[in-house]
Design a protein around this motif. Structure first.
Motif, PDB file in Angstrom:
ATOM      1  N   ALA A 105       1.033  -1.231  -0.042  1.00  0.00           N
ATOM      2  CA  ALA A 105      -0.137  -0.004   0.332  1.00  0.00           C
ATOM      3  C   ALA A 105       0.951   1.285  -0.133  1.00  0.00           C
ATOM      4  O   ALA A 105       0.560   2.203  -0.713  1.00  0.00           O
ATOM      5  CB  ALA A 105      -1.097  -0.033   1.251  1.00  0.00           C
ATOM      6  N   LEU A 106       2.044   1.289   0.795  1.00  0.00           N
ATOM      7  CA  LEU A 106       2.773   2.327   0.622  1.00  0.00           C
ATOM      8  C   LEU A 106       3.589   2.785  -0.748  1.00  0.00           C
ATOM      9  O   LEU A 106       3.566   3.792  -0.912  1.00  0.00           O
ATOM     10  CB  LEU A 106       3.884   2.130   1.978  1.00  0.00           C
ATOM     11  N   LEU A 107       3.993   1.499  -1.104  1.00  0.00           N
ATOM     12  CA  LEU A 107       4.402   1.609  -2.607  1.00  0.00           C
ATOM     13  C   LEU A 107       3.486   2.213  -3.426  1.00  0.00           C
ATOM     14  O   LEU A 107       3.753   3.189  -4.241  1.00  0.00           O
ATOM     15  CB  LEU A 107       4.773   0.304  -2.777  1.00  0.00           C
ATOM     16  N   LEU A 108       2.144   2.019  -3.354  1.00  0.00           N
ATOM     17  CA  LEU A 108       1.104   2.670  -4.246  1.00  0.00           C
ATOM     18  C   LEU A 108       0.920   3.765  -4.001  1.00  0.00           C
ATOM     19  O   LEU A 108       0.727   4.941  -4.830  1.00  0.00           O
ATOM     20  CB  LEU A 108       0.016   1.721  -4.245  1.00  0.00           C
ATOM     21  N   LEU A 109       1.029   4.248  -2.726  1.00  0.00           N
ATOM     22  CA  LEU A 109       0.509   5.736  -2.192  1.00  0.00           C
ATOM     23  C   LEU A 109       1.702   6.657  -2.403  1.00  0.00           C
ATOM     24  O   LEU A 109       1.294   7.852  -2.333  1.00  0.00           O
ATOM     25  CB  LEU A 109       0.126   5.714  -0.709  1.00  0.00           C
ATOM     26  N   ARG A 110       2.803   6.260  -2.307  1.00  0.00           N
ATOM     27  CA  ARG A 110       4.094   7.055  -2.205  1.00  0.00           C
ATOM     28  C   ARG A 110       4.128   8.062  -3.540  1.00  0.00           C
ATOM     29  O   ARG A 110       4.345   9.326  -3.039  1.00  0.00           O
ATOM     30  CB  ARG A 110       5.221   6.148  -2.279  1.00  0.00           C
ATOM     31  N   GLY A 111       3.614   7.692  -4.615  1.00  0.00           N
ATOM     32  CA  GLY A 111       3.730   8.755  -5.537  1.00  0.00           C
ATOM     33  C   GLY A 111       2.794   9.840  -5.358  1.00  0.00           C
ATOM     34  O   GLY A 111       3.201  11.240  -5.508  1.00  0.00           O
ATOM     35  N   THR A 149       2.877   5.526 -13.939  1.00  0.00           N
ATOM     36  CA  THR A 149       3.915   6.517 -14.439  1.00  0.00           C
ATOM     37  C   THR A 149       4.557   6.936 -12.862  1.00  0.00           C
ATOM     38  O   THR A 149       5.822   7.010 -12.707  1.00  0.00           O
ATOM     39  CB  THR A 149       3.445   7.598 -14.997  1.00  0.00           C
ATOM     40  N   LEU A 150       3.844   7.226 -11.891  1.00  0.00           N
ATOM     41  CA  LEU A 150       4.077   7.694 -10.635  1.00  0.00           C
ATOM     42  C   LEU A 150       4.800   6.644 -10.090  1.00  0.00           C
ATOM     43  O   LEU A 150       5.803   6.912  -9.231  1.00  0.00           O
ATOM     44  CB  LEU A 150       3.188   8.072  -9.863  1.00  0.00           C
ATOM     45  N   LEU A 151       4.293   5.370 -10.107  1.00  0.00           N
ATOM     46  CA  LEU A 151       4.843   4.253  -9.335  1.00  0.00           C
ATOM     47  C   LEU A 151       6.297   4.166  -9.928  1.00  0.00           C
ATOM     48  O   LEU A 151       7.171   3.716  -9.073  1.00  0.00           O
ATOM     49  CB  LEU A 151       3.901   3.145  -9.620  1.00  0.00           C
ATOM     50  N   GLY A 152       6.369   4.225 -11.367  1.00  0.00           N
ATOM     51  CA  GLY A 152       7.939   4.003 -11.761  1.00  0.00           C
ATOM     52  C   GLY A 152       8.801   5.044 -11.460  1.00  0.00           C
ATOM     53  O   GLY A 152       9.910   4.969 -11.007  1.00  0.00           O
ATOM     54  N   GLN A 153       8.280   6.175 -11.159  1.00  0.00           N
ATOM     55  CA  GLN A 153       9.154   7.318 -10.481  1.00  0.00           C
ATOM     56  C   GLN A 153       9.622   6.938  -9.121  1.00  0.00           C
ATOM     57  O   GLN A 153      10.809   7.074  -8.470  1.00  0.00           O
ATOM     58  CB  GLN A 153       8.615   8.671 -10.768  1.00  0.00           C
ATOM     59  N   VAL A 154       8.668   6.343  -8.376  1.00  0.00           N
ATOM     60  CA  VAL A 154       8.905   6.104  -7.075  1.00  0.00           C
ATOM     61  C   VAL A 154      10.082   5.076  -6.872  1.00  0.00           C
ATOM     62  O   VAL A 154      10.859   4.920  -6.137  1.00  0.00           O
ATOM     63  CB  VAL A 154       7.702   5.512  -6.350  1.00  0.00           C
ATOM     64  N   LEU A 155      10.052   4.018  -7.874  1.00  0.00           N
ATOM     65  CA  LEU A 155      10.897   2.908  -7.826  1.00  0.00           C
ATOM     66  C   LEU A 155      12.385   3.401  -7.997  1.00  0.00           C
ATOM     67  O   LEU A 155      13.167   2.622  -7.536  1.00  0.00           O
ATOM     68  CB  LEU A 155      10.475   1.888  -8.687  1.00  0.00           C
TER      69      LEU A 155
END
Length: 627
Positions: A191-197, A212-218
């Motif tokens: 959940a934190l990984l998805l919410l982070r962006g 796209t935001l998820l890719g930036q977070v990674l």
């Protein structure tokens, strides 16, 4: 597992640099509230540490709310970042907004204004919501709390079984507790990984599933820490399968009369599980330590391993306490926890509290830095609350130790229960159903037997006053621990006291006053009726336009008129001035001037010239901080 841990540490450490936790804006060009004659070509912002930028991190809006920046923010030097402006900007008040991510993974946002030519009205409406707030911020906070709770149950529960109660590996309520911890930590991490962006960006719920935001977070340090945590949890799933599978079956098969060879094999398996579990637990703790407060600030290389020890000590203590609570309330009668087990946990908990205190003192010094920050900042105040809760928890634990001492001298719970409630010679319900072949009736009778067994276990537990007292004290400990965990979660997302004070000192010279400036200066022109006091008020005493009033009074406090009053402002540090102002006479002993422009913040010299006759005059001055 060791290779996995090293890989995790390397991926999280990559790109990490020492800095102070939570970035704060310490300066800008143009300065906040400044009035400049010519339009600047760029706007630059200086922070207390390096920050991460994304598209739209720095925005400049004209009085109508239209963007006038080129959109590409860059690192100019060190901790200074800037964005270019379009040419031909009109006069008026411009708004600068920023939203960046500090090194310790927390979003930081804010806004300020400057003017070209002269201040004007602006249509820009700034949101009161801060970065990391709103629904997404609340969900992210819940996710952080659940992840800490899951870590504590997973690590503490497994440690309790291996170090204090190896028979507990086969107890179903204990298994459910540890597995629940693993599920909670895994679910919260996803959940934190998805919410982070969205959390560090727009804050919109609709952006949670933006790939796209998820890719930036990674590609960030926080994203690497969350992915590393998921990899370690995969290894943790294997650890749990062995602990509650092969290890539990071996314990049940060997029993108390196991051969020496079987006992040695069990010891080897226990040792292997302990080593593997320690590696996984340390790696999970490092996923926090290397991406949050411990990874930045003074002595970061020492602070990170200290934070790992701190988190492990908390997990072993509070997670073991939760497991003990479950064992006391939910374990079946034939698996009642023994006094020796409670004593062993008491020793483990004492060692954990010792480590917790030592590492906590170091981290408190590092994050707070001064006594004033301990009481004058939100972080310091939360820390005091946490220390108080730990003291309460230790006090209740001391009561539990007293019950444990009595438990070792008491007869077994089954014997007590047997004397208190003799078994009834009721007809076994299953016998009635024997041979009926009615599956529904058989299922009903099975539920009845389970209810009878549960009632018997409760009766056995209730018949032992010492275990009842121990259960109550442990339950009280667990209740305080839940509150303690909530305060700890808040601490991890609060700006450290040391950083907050440093930012306040760095921005003191450019901070705005909260009210008008008033100066009273005595004068003596040397002539007849030449003594008195002149009072100068400046409202709001900020950069830009101000309203000035001058009052002249005799030594007895009565207002009187003089032929002339003049005021001049000089900022020697920037070689500005003197800027003369001749106020208008509006009443006896009262002069006023509006639209007094002060272009920069600083320590201004205010000189007042008072003339009481054709030949008698005096100039008096006083310094005041304006800005």
């Amino acid at each position: 597992m060791l290779l996995l841990l090293l890989a995790v540490v390397g991926s999280v450490l990559a790109g990490a640099a020492p800095a102070s936790a939570h970035a704060a804006l310490t300066g800008s060009d143009p300065q906040q509230g400044a009035v400049v004659e010519q339009a600047p070509t760029q706007v630059s912002l200086t922070f207390s540490e390096q920050v991460a930028l994304s598209d739209g991190s720095l925005r400049v809006l004209d009085p109508k709310g239209k963007r006038v920046d080129t959109g590409k923010a860059t690192n100019l030097s060190g901790t200074t970042y800037g964005v270019k402006l379009h040419s031909g900007l009109p006069d008026g008040t411009f708004t600068v907004t920023y939203q960046v991510v500090s090194v310790d993974s927390h979003p930081v946002s804010g806004a300020f204004t400057f003017s070209i030519g002269a201040p004007s009205q602006t249509s820009v409406a700034l949101s009161d919501e801060t970065a990391g707030g709103g629904v997404v911020g609340a969900l992210y906070g819940v996710g952080r709390y659940v992840s800490y709770a899951g870590f504590i149950l997973l690590v503490g529960g497994a440690a309790f079984v291996l170090a204090c109660w190896q028979r507990g590996a086969g107890v179903r309520p204990v298994q459910r507790l540890v597995v629940s911890g693993w599920l909670a930590l895994t679910g919260a991490t996803l959940a934190l990984l998805l919410l982070r962006g969205s959390y560090v960006g727009s804050g919109k719920v609709g952006d949670i599933f933006d790939l796209t935001l998820l890719g930036q977070v990674l590609q960030t340090k926080s994203g690497a820490a969350l992915i590393s945590r998921l990899l370690l949890l995969a290894a943790g799933a294997l650890f749990i399968a062995v602990l509650f599978g092969a290890y539990a079956r071996r314990d049940e098969a060997d029993g108390p009369d196991a051969s020496d060879e079987a006992a040695d094999e069990k010891k080897d398996l226990t040792f292997g599980l302990a080593i593997g579990g320690a590696v996984i637990a340390a790696g999970l703790a490092a996923s926090w330590a290397m991406a949050e407060h411990a990874s930045t600030g003074v002595q970061a290389d020492l602070a990170m391993p200290v934070d790992v020890l701190h988190l492990l000590a908390v997990a072993v203590w509070l997670g073991g306490l939760s497991t003990l609570l479950v064992a006391l309330f939910r374990a079946p009668a034939e698996a009642q926890i023994e006094a020796a087990t409670v004593r062993r946990f008491s020793q483990v908990a004492f060692g954990s509290v010792t480590v917790l205190a030592a590492t906590g003192i170091y981290q408190s010094w590092r994050q707070v830095g001064s006594w004033s920050a301990l009481t004058g900042t939100a972080y310091g105040q939360l820390l005091l609350v946490k220390v108080g809760l730990v003291a309460v928890l230790v006090g209740i634990a001391w009561i539990s130790r007293r019950w444990t001492a009595q438990l070792s001298e008491a007869p077994p719970a089954k014997a007590v229960a047997g004397r208190a409630a003799p078994a009834k010679t009721a007809k076994e319900p299953a016998a009635v159903a024997a041979g009926t072949g009615d599956s529904r009736r058989a299922s009903q009778l099975a539920r009845q037997r389970a209810a009878v067994a549960t009632a018997r276990d409760k009766r056995i537990r209730a018949a032992d006053p010492i275990r009842t007292g121990l259960r109550r004290s442990v339950l009280a400990e667990a209740g305080v621990a839940v509150v303690l965990l909530a305060v700890t979660t808040l601490l991890t997302s609060t700006e450290p006291g040391r950083t907050e004070e440093a930012a306040q000192q760095a921005t003191a010279s450019t901070s705005q006053r909260s009210g008008p400036l008033s100066l009273k200066i005595p004068f003596d022109t040397g002539g007849e009726d030449g003594k008195g006091t002149v009072e100068v008020t400046l409202d709001p005493a900020r950069i830009g336009s101000n309203e000035m009033h001058v009052f002249v009074v005799r030594p007895n406090g009565k207002a009187f008129d003089v032929p002339e009053v003049k005021v001049a402002f000089t900022l020697a540090a920037k070689d500005i001035g003197p800027l003369p102002v001749t106020p208008d006479h509006i009443a006896t002993g009262h002069w006023s001037a509006s639209g007094v422009q002060l272009p920069m913040a600083g320590d201004w010299k205010i000189a007042v010239t008072v003339r009481t006759s054709d030949i008698d005059q005096a100039t008096v001055n006083k310094n005041a901080k304006i800005g």
